[in-house]
Write an enzyme that holds these catalytic residues in place. Structure first.
Site, PDB file in Angstrom:
ATOM      1  N   GLN A   1      -5.019  -1.566   9.933  1.00  0.00           N
ATOM      2  CA  GLN A   1      -4.840  -2.816   8.722  1.00  0.00           C
ATOM      3  C   GLN A   1      -4.969  -3.884   9.788  1.00  0.00           C
ATOM      4  O   GLN A   1      -5.299  -3.984  11.016  1.00  0.00           O
ATOM      5  CB  GLN A   1      -3.253  -3.180   8.187  1.00  0.00           C
ATOM      6  CG  GLN A   1      -3.732  -4.530   8.241  1.00  0.00           C
ATOM      7  CD  GLN A   1      -3.704  -4.660   6.399  1.00  0.00           C
ATOM      8  OE1 GLN A   1      -3.520  -3.026   5.475  1.00  0.00           O
ATOM      9  NE2 GLN A   1      -3.989  -5.748   6.080  1.00  0.00           N
TER      10      GLN A   1
ATOM     11  N   LYS B   1       0.968  -1.779   0.197  1.00  0.00           N
ATOM     12  CA  LYS B   1      -0.127   0.144  -0.192  1.00  0.00           C
ATOM     13  C   LYS B   1       1.073   1.180  -0.031  1.00  0.00           C
ATOM     14  O   LYS B   1       0.663   1.697  -0.744  1.00  0.00           O
ATOM     15  CB  LYS B   1      -0.546   0.034   1.197  1.00  0.00           C
ATOM     16  CG  LYS B   1      -2.276  -1.236   0.567  1.00  0.00           C
ATOM     17  CD  LYS B   1      -2.653  -1.660   1.601  1.00  0.00           C
ATOM     18  CE  LYS B   1      -3.789  -2.538   2.163  1.00  0.00           C
ATOM     19  NZ  LYS B   1      -4.613  -3.069   3.913  1.00  0.00           N
TER      20      LYS B   1
ATOM     21  N   ASP C   1     -11.191   2.636   3.675  1.00  0.00           N
ATOM     22  CA  ASP C   1     -11.150   1.129   3.285  1.00  0.00           C
ATOM     23  C   ASP C   1     -13.135   0.675   3.350  1.00  0.00           C
ATOM     24  O   ASP C   1     -13.171  -0.511   3.110  1.00  0.00           O
ATOM     25  CB  ASP C   1     -11.438   0.252   5.395  1.00  0.00           C
ATOM     26  CG  ASP C   1     -10.466  -0.687   4.895  1.00  0.00           C
ATOM     27  OD1 ASP C   1      -9.672  -0.814   3.588  1.00  0.00           O
ATOM     28  OD2 ASP C   1      -9.165  -0.948   6.353  1.00  0.00           O
TER      29      ASP C   1
HETATM   30  N1  GUN Z   1      -6.668  -6.989   5.651  1.00  0.00           N
HETATM   31  C1  GUN Z   1      -6.928  -8.020   4.467  1.00  0.00           C
HETATM   32  N2  GUN Z   1      -7.491  -7.084   3.911  1.00  0.00           N
HETATM   33  C2  GUN Z   1      -8.015  -6.005   3.883  1.00  0.00           C
HETATM   34  C3  GUN Z   1      -8.357  -4.940   3.528  1.00  0.00           C
HETATM   35  O1  GUN Z   1      -8.937  -4.405   2.684  1.00  0.00           O
HETATM   36  N3  GUN Z   1      -8.132  -3.288   4.832  1.00  0.00           N
HETATM   37  C4  GUN Z   1      -7.557  -4.298   6.386  1.00  0.00           C
HETATM   38  N4  GUN Z   1      -7.911  -2.527   7.124  1.00  0.00           N
HETATM   39  N5  GUN Z   1      -7.150  -4.468   6.749  1.00  0.00           N
HETATM   40  C5  GUN Z   1      -6.979  -5.825   5.678  1.00  0.00           C
END
Ligand code: GUN
Length: 290
Positions: free
Chosen positions: A97, A53, A120
């Site tokens: 996350q 990211k 998200d």
């Molecule tokens: N863990 C796995 N996929 C995601 C996501 O799309 N967002 C977040 N915050 N954590 C994740």
């Protein structure tokens, strides 16, 4: 037949190019999109995802700040971190996350994030909009990426039968809402651990989304010939290689011989998730600059 591969990397690159142009436009107006990513603990997969990211932010010109908290962090510290980011006008997007360390209440953290900064799309007000059939809030990244990739690949969705394996808050539930909404118009079934005759249900699907987290669960005889199959799984499978494991999707490789279109792991949904996160962050910055 060998399935046509939906190249998530190529599709994501096109989205990122659009996002880069939007970042440049916002810069002219003095707005510099800024994403804050909070990671708690040392789950190796989460660290890899978060690095991905950050790299994407750098590619498209979004500023990113990573806040690393140790696994034994007090829950109150996670709460105060989110509250500070909510109050910081310089930060447009907040992502905590998942998964958080065992025992930490993820939903409580999600509820705390300012919905306008919830890139998200997991806050009840953003997910609630989706239930209303609206996509004017923040739409969850993986589900948005799946639908974008299907459209990009020319897969017909209207009037088609879609089966989603998995009912998670992050993928299964929101992607089922997106596929069924007016204008997309698939007829959606959501399968889960209590579903009877899962293979039989899957065989009816024109579009099959596997988001269950079980390595190679979906076999060739589960798939209708010519169906579009979207593999969302990233599973660590122990082996005797030097690394000690390899990554496998939720879909067995033999499915390529039956499906019409397939989104692979890696290189399918993963890059799309990140591209949609970039898009949400720029949208959040634009909305907050109005
Ligand atoms: N863990 C796995 N996929 C995601 C996501 O799309 N967002 C977040 N915050 N954590 C994740």
């Amino acid at each position: 037949m060998t399935a046509v591969v939906l190249d998530g990397k190529a599709c994501a690159a096109e989205v990122e190019a659009e996002v880069s142009a939007q970042v440049a436009e916002l810069a002219e107006a003095g707005v510099h999109p800024h994403l804050a990513v909070v990671i708690v603990g040392d789950d190796p997969a989460s660290h890899i995802y978060v690095s991905g990211k950050e790299r994407a932010c750098a590619r498209v010109g979004i500023r990113s700040t990573r806040i690393d908290l140790p696994a034994d962090t007090d829950f109150s510290r996670v709460v105060s971190t989110v509250e500070e980011l909510n109050a910081n006008d310089d930060v447009h997007g907040i992502l905590v996350q998942s998964p958080l360390p065992k025992g930490m209440d993820e939903l409580a953290v999600t509820d705390l994030i300012d919905p306008a900064k919830d890139v998200d799309g997991f806050h009840p007000s953003n997910l609630g909009r989706l239930v209303q059939g609206r996509v004017d809030g923040m739409v969850p990244c993986t589900p948005a990426g799946i639908v974008h990739l299907l459209n990009w690949g020319g897969v017909e969705l209207s009037g088609k039968r879609a089966v989603v394996i998995g009912r998670s808050r992050i993928v299964g539930t929101p992607v089922s809402l997106l596929l069924a909404r007016k204008g997309v118009d698939s007829t959606v079934s959501v399968a889960h651990s209590r579903t009877a005759d899962l293979a039989g249900l899957c065989r009816q699907a024109d579009i099959l989304v596997a988001a269950v987290g079980r390595a190679e669960l979906v076999r060739a005889d589960w798939v209708k010939p010519g169906a579009a199959v979207i593999d969302v799984g990233v599973n660590r499978v122990d082996d005797d290689s030097e690394r000690g494991y390899h990554l496998a999707g939720d879909v067995h490789p033999e499915v390529s011989a039956v499906a019409g279109t397939i989104s692979p792991v890696p290189g399918g949904v993963g890059p799309m998730t990140i591209a949609m996160l970039m898009r949400n962050t720029v949208r959040a910055a634009f909305n907050q600059s109005k």
